[in-house]
Design an enzyme around this catalytic site. Sequence first.
Site, PDB file in Angstrom:
ATOM      1  N   ARG A 282     -19.675  -5.005   2.811  1.00 26.49           N
ATOM      2  CA  ARG A 282     -19.263  -4.123   1.706  1.00 26.49           C
ATOM      3  C   ARG A 282     -20.324  -4.114   0.618  1.00 26.49           C
ATOM      4  O   ARG A 282     -20.940  -5.144   0.313  1.00 26.49           O
ATOM      5  CB  ARG A 282     -17.927  -4.578   1.139  1.00 26.49           C
TER       6      ARG A 282
ATOM      7  N   GLU B 263      -3.030   0.550  -3.930  1.00 25.66           N
ATOM      8  CA  GLU B 263      -2.819  -0.801  -3.412  1.00 25.66           C
ATOM      9  C   GLU B 263      -2.521  -1.738  -4.569  1.00 25.66           C
ATOM     10  O   GLU B 263      -3.286  -1.814  -5.531  1.00 25.66           O
ATOM     11  CB  GLU B 263      -4.045  -1.280  -2.638  1.00 25.66           C
TER      12      GLU B 263
ATOM     13  N   LYS C 298     -11.356 -11.076   6.484  1.00 30.59           N
ATOM     14  CA  LYS C 298      -9.935 -11.105   6.159  1.00 30.59           C
ATOM     15  C   LYS C 298      -9.186 -11.693   7.351  1.00 30.59           C
ATOM     16  O   LYS C 298      -9.370 -11.256   8.487  1.00 30.59           O
ATOM     17  CB  LYS C 298      -9.417  -9.700   5.830  1.00 30.59           C
TER      18      LYS C 298
ATOM     19  N   TYR D  71     -15.015   5.330  -0.089  1.00 23.32           N
ATOM     20  CA  TYR D  71     -14.034   5.853  -1.040  1.00 23.32           C
ATOM     21  C   TYR D  71     -14.510   5.548  -2.457  1.00 23.32           C
ATOM     22  O   TYR D  71     -15.377   4.689  -2.681  1.00 23.32           O
ATOM     23  CB  TYR D  71     -12.642   5.236  -0.812  1.00 23.32           C
TER      24      TYR D  71
ATOM     25  N   ARG E 254     -13.206   4.097  -5.878  1.00 18.19           N
ATOM     26  CA  ARG E 254     -12.111   3.219  -6.305  1.00 18.19           C
ATOM     27  C   ARG E 254     -12.050   3.134  -7.817  1.00 18.19           C
ATOM     28  O   ARG E 254     -13.069   2.939  -8.493  1.00 18.19           O
ATOM     29  CB  ARG E 254     -12.278   1.826  -5.710  1.00 18.19           C
TER      30      ARG E 254
ATOM     31  N   LYS F 286      -8.627 -13.515   2.060  1.00 19.57           N
ATOM     32  CA  LYS F 286      -9.911 -12.828   2.110  1.00 19.57           C
ATOM     33  C   LYS F 286     -10.999 -13.766   1.598  1.00 19.57           C
ATOM     34  O   LYS F 286     -10.887 -14.324   0.510  1.00 19.57           O
ATOM     35  CB  LYS F 286      -9.892 -11.540   1.278  1.00 19.57           C
TER      36      LYS F 286
ATOM     37  N   ARG G 115     -16.315  -7.243   7.747  1.00 21.39           N
ATOM     38  CA  ARG G 115     -16.952  -6.040   7.215  1.00 21.39           C
ATOM     39  C   ARG G 115     -18.088  -6.424   6.281  1.00 21.39           C
ATOM     40  O   ARG G 115     -18.144  -7.534   5.751  1.00 21.39           O
ATOM     41  CB  ARG G 115     -15.933  -5.181   6.474  1.00 21.39           C
TER      42      ARG G 115
ATOM     43  N   LYS H  80       0.833  -1.198   0.000  1.00 23.33           N
ATOM     44  CA  LYS H  80       0.000   0.000   0.000  1.00 23.33           C
ATOM     45  C   LYS H  80       0.871   1.253   0.000  1.00 23.33           C
ATOM     46  O   LYS H  80       1.944   1.280   0.610  1.00 23.33           O
ATOM     47  CB  LYS H  80      -0.940  -0.001   1.210  1.00 23.33           C
TER      48      LYS H  80
ATOM     49  N   LYS I 203      -7.154   0.828   6.398  1.00 28.32           N
ATOM     50  CA  LYS I 203      -8.173   1.873   6.469  1.00 28.32           C
ATOM     51  C   LYS I 203      -8.922   1.803   7.793  1.00 28.32           C
ATOM     52  O   LYS I 203      -9.167   2.832   8.441  1.00 28.32           O
ATOM     53  CB  LYS I 203      -9.150   1.731   5.293  1.00 28.32           C
TER      54      LYS I 203
END
Length: 712
Positions: free
Chosen positions: A266, A404, A281, A344, A346, A295, A264, A196, A436
């Site tokens: 998403r 990334e 993850k 964000y 992307r 992941k 998470r 990253k 993040k």
Amino acid sequence: MKFGDHLNERVFSPWRHYYVQYDYLKHELKRRQLSEFGWTGEDEEEFAHILETELDKVYDFVTAKLAEVEARINYCEKTLRITTSSPTTASTSQRQMVDDTLTEALFDVNDLAKFTRLNHTAFLKIIKKHDKWTDYRLHENFVPKMRENPLDKQRFDVPIVYISALHDICRGTRTPSPYAQDNNEDDGVFQRATAKYWVHPDNVTEVKAILMLHLPVYIFGKDTTTKMDIKETDSAISSVYMDNPQFELYEGRLQRDQGAEAIRIRWYGDMKSNPLFIERKTHHAPWTDDFRSLKERFPLNVDEVPAYLAGTPYKGKQQNMFVANGVQDSIKNKNLKSTLRVFYNRTAFQIPKDQRVRVSLDTDLTFIKENNKSYWRRPDVGVDYPFPYLEEDEVLRFPYAVLETKVQTHLGQAMPDWLSRLVESHLVHEVPRFSKYLHGASILYKDKIPLLPWWHSELAADILKPRDTEFGLSRSASFKPLMDGQYLFKSAMATEHKRIRVASMRGKQDGSTSDSSSSTDKRTLISSWSPQKQKYHQITLGQSVDTDDHNVNNINKKGRALVPQSTTVINTASRKRGGFIAKWQEQFQQHVMKQNSATNGGVIPLRKVKVEPKVFFANERTFISWLQFCGLLLMVALNLLNFGDGAAKIAGSIFICIAALVALYALYRFEKRAWMINRRIAGRYDDLWGPIVLCILLVGALIVNFYLQFGR
């Protein structure tokens, strides 16, 4: 540097008259404020009118240039449709022409993005000076007008996606990959080696353009070949991270414990048409046999999320049952709740259905507190960045973009050379193991978290580095597009390269003249490049030349080899020239031949070695250990001096001298190792003679002490 000087240095000369007149506005502000009557209401109205005129000028220019870029994209699209429907011999040259046109449009988008950001900053600076020097507050009245003509919201992602899609058609990169079935996007398990980096806002568009020239833009669930199917919200990604009041998952990820999880929820876009994903993850420690970032995820409908989080068994596909049950067990056993939302936009770069190399660039990164009172997510937060309706203590806007890189090393995939040069350039700033969730939680919940990530200190540093190499997009003195300092004459290069291949094949058939013809053709190709590349050829190239641009030995202004990947034979003419260059070249050639012989002929590329922070800490711990021993020895010596007889005082004096010598020696070794680490010197970091000499001195001191006590 003052902003006025900064603005004048970064002005793109062909567009100079369309920039905001920052110096004039600043002069008017000073002149009116220092006048006999001071700053009056009439001055305020006239100055506001001047600002509005400047804002309209800049906004109209940006709108016109975007329309021009869109017109060129439409022309390229129509041309490609014609060549695709009726492929002929001439269609190849037309595709090459379209590819060049798209590349020039991409340079214009990059320049336009820098133009927009620079002018937006200039308006904010002049408004700040106005409010500071006068009794009026222009910020409250003028900022709403700026939002009507939003320079900061001029989005260049959509043109880049269009250009990328047409580039793929021109270059034929949409051919199905042999890994397409093994690495389908629908798979629920991803094994990647990730790195990253932070990207300054001034470099975001340039980084996107460089990535687009090598990898196509990929949008989840969208076909980028259809214009009407692409929206600005398609690049939005929202993730709700779960944790408990003790922040158990946060501490596990921060300390990189074995089996540390991050859970998470998403979704992509505005959640109306795309499904959700429950993701987990898992981190594996280096000492395990399964050392890689893993992941896992599975899809879930929006209306099924509350029941799933409450413990209702998952009723989806059988292949997702293991992951779904494991996530549910973690939520129940660890009492996980919605804690933080990360938003964000992307831009992903990836060959379709081939995940061996994937690069993503996240902009508009925002962290938002989740209240988790009545629902698993806040219903009042959408995808409308910058979320002006949220309280300051509930939102955190990250100042940089996040790049990334994801490479599937378990498939034998190495990082491409162009990507290695990008991550080592001035355009990015490496931040190893940046997370993040860890960053957002450590700031928004700083009162509840005792441990902070190491990269917090990096936020105070300026990551905008000066251009020290020719890597990236630039313009020549005549404003022609340059890529890595080279002119973009792709059509001529392709024709010349084809002619060289034909001549080389004829040379092989001829036999006796193969070497000479091949050498002549390669020298012809080098001479057809730009004068700057020809200068590099005169310095570094001899009789053996590699025609691939990535394998040519380049030298920067300081005389250091940038990418030496091919063995160079010293030309006789270069020896006759003599001087420093010929001498340096001969020494470099001997070094390369020595390295090749040590590796059975393999070439060792001179890459920049990345040093992790733990290396510096290890050197510091070693130095502190030596000082602890010196302190112990000094304490013994002082006791002997203060409370002993004559012989004891002599022994104490000897021990004091030994402690002082050891302390000075430890400081010397510490500074030497730090110097070697900072300069990436490959040498011995262990200490061969220090412990031996220390043992001899201690044994000698003990012998002297025994002799003084019992030998007399």
